[in-house]
Design a protein around this motif. Structure first.
Motif, PDB file in Angstrom:
ATOM      1  N   PRO A 216       0.284  34.439  10.994  1.00 58.61           N
ATOM      2  CA  PRO A 216       0.550  33.509   9.880  1.00 58.61           C
ATOM      3  C   PRO A 216       2.001  33.043   9.897  1.00 58.61           C
ATOM      4  CG  PRO A 216       0.457  35.764   9.073  1.00 58.61           C
ATOM      5  CD  PRO A 216       0.100  35.820  10.543  1.00 58.61           C
ATOM      6  N   PHE A 217       2.211  31.798   9.482  1.00 54.34           N
ATOM      7  CA  PHE A 217       3.553  31.244   9.464  1.00 54.34           C
ATOM      8  C   PHE A 217       4.481  32.094   8.617  1.00 54.34           C
ATOM      9  CE2 PHE A 217       6.403  28.163   7.146  1.00 54.34           C
ATOM     10  CZ  PHE A 217       7.323  28.032   8.176  1.00 54.34           C
ATOM     11  N   ALA A 218       3.974  32.707   7.578  1.00 54.03           N
ATOM     12  CA  ALA A 218       4.819  33.535   6.707  1.00 54.03           C
ATOM     13  C   ALA A 218       5.458  34.692   7.461  1.00 54.03           C
ATOM     14  CB  ALA A 218       3.981  34.075   5.540  1.00 54.03           C
ATOM     15  N   ASP A 219       4.864  35.104   8.571  1.00 60.33           N
ATOM     16  CA  ASP A 219       5.413  36.227   9.347  1.00 60.33           C
ATOM     17  C   ASP A 219       6.269  35.773  10.523  1.00 60.33           C
ATOM     18  OD1 ASP A 219       4.002  37.850   7.655  1.00 60.33           O
ATOM     19  OD2 ASP A 219       2.379  38.308   9.076  1.00 60.33           O
TER      20      ASP A 219
ATOM     21  N   ASN B 186      -2.736  22.418   5.321  1.00 58.70           N
ATOM     22  CA  ASN B 186      -2.692  23.084   4.010  1.00 58.70           C
ATOM     23  C   ASN B 186      -3.908  23.951   3.713  1.00 58.70           C
ATOM     24  OD1 ASN B 186      -0.187  21.987   3.334  1.00 58.70           O
ATOM     25  ND2 ASN B 186      -1.127  20.091   2.592  1.00 58.70           N
ATOM     26  N   GLN B 187      -4.830  24.076   4.655  1.00 59.86           N
ATOM     27  CA  GLN B 187      -5.964  24.964   4.433  1.00 59.86           C
ATOM     28  C   GLN B 187      -5.987  26.078   5.479  1.00 59.86           C
ATOM     29  OE1 GLN B 187      -6.272  21.643   4.995  1.00 59.86           O
ATOM     30  NE2 GLN B 187      -7.980  21.200   6.381  1.00 59.86           N
ATOM     31  N   PRO B 188      -6.528  27.233   5.116  1.00 57.38           N
ATOM     32  CA  PRO B 188      -6.556  28.353   6.055  1.00 57.38           C
ATOM     33  C   PRO B 188      -7.351  28.011   7.323  1.00 57.38           C
ATOM     34  CG  PRO B 188      -7.083  29.090   3.829  1.00 57.38           C
ATOM     35  CD  PRO B 188      -7.106  27.602   3.800  1.00 57.38           C
ATOM     36  N   THR B 189      -6.943  28.600   8.420  1.00 56.97           N
ATOM     37  CA  THR B 189      -7.634  28.431   9.696  1.00 56.97           C
ATOM     38  C   THR B 189      -8.823  29.369   9.757  1.00 56.97           C
ATOM     39  OG1 THR B 189      -5.589  27.757  10.789  1.00 56.97           O
ATOM     40  CG2 THR B 189      -7.349  28.600  12.203  1.00 56.97           C
ATOM     41  N   GLY B 190      -9.967  28.850  10.233  1.00 57.03           N
ATOM     42  CA  GLY B 190     -11.193  29.639  10.203  1.00 57.03           C
ATOM     43  C   GLY B 190     -11.773  29.938  11.571  1.00 57.03           C
ATOM     44  N   VAL B 191     -12.959  30.539  11.564  1.00 57.31           N
ATOM     45  CA  VAL B 191     -13.624  30.958  12.792  1.00 57.31           C
ATOM     46  C   VAL B 191     -13.930  29.771  13.692  1.00 57.31           C
ATOM     47  CG1 VAL B 191     -15.760  31.968  13.714  1.00 57.31           C
ATOM     48  CG2 VAL B 191     -14.601  33.060  11.796  1.00 57.31           C
ATOM     49  N   GLU B 192     -14.200  28.610  13.090  1.00 51.58           N
ATOM     50  CA  GLU B 192     -14.542  27.442  13.918  1.00 51.58           C
ATOM     51  C   GLU B 192     -13.388  27.060  14.848  1.00 51.58           C
ATOM     52  OE1 GLU B 192     -13.277  26.016   9.785  1.00 51.58           O
ATOM     53  OE2 GLU B 192     -14.488  27.635  10.656  1.00 51.58           O
ATOM     54  N   GLU B 193     -12.149  27.255  14.384  1.00 50.28           N
ATOM     55  CA  GLU B 193     -10.996  26.958  15.249  1.00 50.28           C
ATOM     56  C   GLU B 193     -10.916  27.951  16.409  1.00 50.28           C
ATOM     57  OE1 GLU B 193     -10.659  26.621  11.928  1.00 50.28           O
ATOM     58  OE2 GLU B 193     -10.250  24.469  11.868  1.00 50.28           O
ATOM     59  N   LEU B 194     -11.242  29.211  16.131  1.00 48.45           N
ATOM     60  CA  LEU B 194     -11.253  30.213  17.206  1.00 48.45           C
ATOM     61  C   LEU B 194     -12.324  29.862  18.232  1.00 48.45           C
ATOM     62  CD1 LEU B 194     -10.543  32.887  18.592  1.00 48.45           C
ATOM     63  CD2 LEU B 194     -12.111  34.027  16.986  1.00 48.45           C
TER      64      LEU B 194
ATOM     65  N   LEU C  62      -4.007  32.594  17.381  1.00 45.30           N
ATOM     66  CA  LEU C  62      -3.974  31.454  16.478  1.00 45.30           C
ATOM     67  C   LEU C  62      -2.787  31.581  15.530  1.00 45.30           C
ATOM     68  CD1 LEU C  62      -7.281  32.275  16.861  1.00 45.30           C
ATOM     69  CD2 LEU C  62      -7.421  30.035  15.759  1.00 45.30           C
ATOM     70  N   PHE C  63      -2.012  30.505  15.410  1.00 48.94           N
ATOM     71  CA  PHE C  63      -0.908  30.416  14.470  1.00 48.94           C
ATOM     72  C   PHE C  63      -1.327  29.467  13.348  1.00 48.94           C
ATOM     73  CE2 PHE C  63       0.888  31.333  18.601  1.00 48.94           C
ATOM     74  CZ  PHE C  63       1.938  32.214  18.367  1.00 48.94           C
ATOM     75  N   SER C  64      -0.981  29.802  12.119  1.00 50.56           N
ATOM     76  CA  SER C  64      -1.421  28.964  11.007  1.00 50.56           C
ATOM     77  C   SER C  64      -0.407  28.939   9.877  1.00 50.56           C
ATOM     78  CB  SER C  64      -2.770  29.449  10.462  1.00 50.56           C
ATOM     79  OG  SER C  64      -3.144  28.730   9.310  1.00 50.56           O
ATOM     80  N   LYS C  65      -0.073  27.714   9.423  1.00 48.05           N
ATOM     81  CA  LYS C  65       0.844  27.584   8.294  1.00 48.05           C
ATOM     82  C   LYS C  65       0.255  28.195   7.025  1.00 48.05           C
ATOM     83  CE  LYS C  65       1.366  24.036   5.468  1.00 48.05           C
ATOM     84  NZ  LYS C  65       1.675  22.719   4.866  1.00 48.05           N
ATOM     85  N   SER C  66      -1.050  28.038   6.823  1.00 46.45           N
ATOM     86  CA  SER C  66      -1.683  28.435   5.559  1.00 46.45           C
ATOM     87  C   SER C  66      -2.561  29.674   5.673  1.00 46.45           C
ATOM     88  CB  SER C  66      -2.511  27.257   5.019  1.00 46.45           C
ATOM     89  OG  SER C  66      -1.695  26.125   4.851  1.00 46.45           O
ATOM     90  N   GLY C  67      -2.321  30.482   6.699  1.00 45.97           N
ATOM     91  CA  GLY C  67      -3.066  31.731   6.827  1.00 45.97           C
ATOM     92  C   GLY C  67      -4.453  31.521   7.390  1.00 45.97           C
ATOM     93  N   PHE C  68      -5.338  32.509   7.153  1.00 46.83           N
ATOM     94  CA  PHE C  68      -6.637  32.528   7.803  1.00 46.83           C
ATOM     95  C   PHE C  68      -7.730  32.890   6.802  1.00 46.83           C
ATOM     96  CE2 PHE C  68      -3.256  33.749  10.688  1.00 46.83           C
ATOM     97  CZ  PHE C  68      -3.399  32.826  11.713  1.00 46.83           C
ATOM     98  N   THR C  69      -8.940  32.433   7.081  1.00 45.99           N
ATOM     99  CA  THR C  69     -10.073  32.786   6.227  1.00 45.99           C
ATOM    100  C   THR C  69     -10.413  34.255   6.405  1.00 45.99           C
ATOM    101  OG1 THR C  69     -11.703  32.234   7.929  1.00 45.99           O
ATOM    102  CG2 THR C  69     -11.000  30.440   6.448  1.00 45.99           C
ATOM    103  N   GLU C  70     -11.054  34.832   5.404  1.00 44.77           N
ATOM    104  CA  GLU C  70     -11.455  36.243   5.498  1.00 44.77           C
ATOM    105  C   GLU C  70     -12.386  36.468   6.679  1.00 44.77           C
ATOM    106  OE1 GLU C  70     -13.002  37.881   1.918  1.00 44.77           O
ATOM    107  OE2 GLU C  70     -11.299  37.245   0.683  1.00 44.77           O
TER     108      GLU C  70
END
Length: 468
Positions: A464-467, A413-421, A440-448
């Motif tokens: 993003p999962f939305a796409d 439920n939180q955006p995926t960030g640089v640390e995951e990359l 990277l695929f993410s249900k809740s999008g990504f940090t700026e």
């Protein structure tokens, strides 16, 4: 939800064979509940056809049922008055009549649940073989042989030693629907809820039909999965009883895998089955599409093979229902559903990985994927630097094995960030390649911050999962 959904490719294959005008023998097979009969009904809906579904009974009863199918067709085409159905003396005579009827026009003859017919009379396949050999060069008949017993269809119909080997002109194996198709069964649901439904049902059509898209996920759990009176509650036990001898032993194996046993010896220990006799059980579960054997992506012959529950509905049922069985049996399905809801993000992790892999194949050979993919899988292994086990959700390569795509899939439920990359890039060092790409695929999008990093590096892609 109404009407026939999906199977466009399979319908196209059947229509192509029909339009050939020549003799065709098409084998349609797949596990129970997968939609074989519905596919055949949709295909034959506007075409001349003799429809016969074999039953678990003696050959006389089956010949009588086939005779009735022939009579129904003849009454419609020859204008015969309805009356007592003439029953052919044997299967051979009935098949000869089918070929005779196909001399003057294109005709489909469907034998559904073919394994039941062979069980009633083992000579059936040989009789059919000889009839095909006599008539195939001049006949306009299109045979469709359908069956749910995976091992039987693959070994005794499609296999080299089968009398029908070399007589088939096509075979269609039906698999569960992917997420994109499964979503069409629940059009009123949100994107995220539809994904959860896909995870709960594994894309099996009959299971999808049990879900009410006017209800939320928790209410569907309570009413349509965790209620002892509903269709899906008893489904695992019924399927094992229908498909397998000694279903209680298979049940123990699936329970062991669901409880965390993934290595061969651990499964033997957890299921209380001697390791020397476990292999045939696992092979049968693999044939049914319920279990899969997996090795790390770069080591197909590795001894690090693990066994996982492939069927998502079975994985869900065995993960939760035994745990909450007492609550459910004493009328507290609502409490059990609430407990399941709290754990659903963890359950959905592997489901989302599968959805991401589907997305890659759907978008392969487009600009959304950095190069043409030919192979993909999961990787796991040890990190010599940290002495820890690491995992990469998806590793994919193409024709040039020096190009590699590494993927991380996050259902949270939180955006995926640089640390995951950065973690994914570190793990990619364990599966080295000259030309690396990261997705990277993410249900809740990504940090700026991550969006900015990806914008400056063409080797990094964000989905993003939305796409999806």
């Amino acid at each position: 939800m109404a009407g026939f959904i999906g199977r466009e490719r399979e319908l196209g294959q059947l229509r192509s064979r029909y339009q050939s005008g020549r003799f065709e023998c098409v084998i349609v097979y797949g596990r129970r509940r997968i939609g074989k009969t519905e596919l055949i009904k949709e295909f034959t809906r506007d075409k001349p056809a003799i429809l016969f579904s074999a039953v678990e009974n003696n050959i006389g009863k089956n010949v009588a049922a086939l005779s009735a199918g022939i009579a129904t067709y003849r009454n419609g085409t020859e204008g015969n008055a309805a009356g007592p159905v003439p029953v052919f003396a044997n299967f051979s005579d009935a098949i000869e009549e089918v070929f005779r009827l196909a001399e003057r026009e294109r005709l489909i003859c469907v034998i559904d649940e073919y394994p039941y017919l062979v069980k009633a009379d083992a000579s059936v396949s040989s009789v059919l073989q000889h009839a095909i050999d006599r008539h195939k060069d001049t006949s306009r008949l299109m045979f469709i042989l359908s069956g749910s017993s995976m091992s039987f269809m693959e070994r005794q119909v499609l296999g080299y030693q089968s009398p029908l080997y070399g007589r088939r002109t096509a075979q269609i194996k039906l698999e569960p629907f992917d997420y994109a198709t499964a979503r069409r069964f629940v059009p009123a649901m949100s994107h995220e809820d539809a994904a959860v439904v896909y995870g709960l049902t594994g894309g099996v059509p009959q299971y999808l039909l049990q879900i009410d898209d006017e209800l939320g996920i928790e209410e569907n759990l309570r009413r349509n999965i965790l209620d002892p009176s509903c269709y899906l509650f008893e489904e695992p036990a019924k399927l094992l009883q229908e498909e397998l001898r000694k279903p209680y032993e298979y049940n123990g194996i699936i329970e062991a895998i669901a409880s965390g046993a993934s290595r061969f010896n651990d499964i033997a220990l957890g299921s209380h089955i001697d390791a020397h006799t476990l292999s045939p059980y696992l092979r049968n579960l693999i044939d049914l599409g319920l279990v899969e054997r997996e090795t790390p992506f770069d080591r197909p012959a590795s001894r690090k093979a693990v066994y996982r529950i492939r069927d998502s509905f079975f994985r869900f049922w065995y993960r939760y229902v035994p745990t909450y069985m007492t609550l459910i049996q004493f009328g507290h399905a609502d409490v059990a559903a609430a407990q399941v809801m709290a754990d659903l993000p963890r359950f959905m992790g592997p489901v989302f990985e599968g959805m991401c892999r589907q997305w890659l194949w759907i978008n392969n050979a487009t600009d959304a994927v950095p190069f043409l993919l030919l192979h993909a899988g999961r990787w796991w292994g040890g990190d010599p630097a940290t002495q820890r086990q690491e995992e990469i959700d998806i590793v994919a390569t193409g024709m040039d094995r020096s190009q590699t795509l590494y993927c991380e899939c996050k259902w949270r439920n939180q955006p995926t960030g640089v640390e995951e990359l950065r973690l994914l890039q570190h793990r990619s060092d364990l599966v080295p390649s000259d030309d690396r790409h990261w997705m990277l695929f993410s249900k809740s999008g990504f940090t700026e911050e991550l969006v900015d990093v990806a914008a400056g590096d063409t080797r990094v892609s964000l989905v993003p999962f939305a796409d999806m």
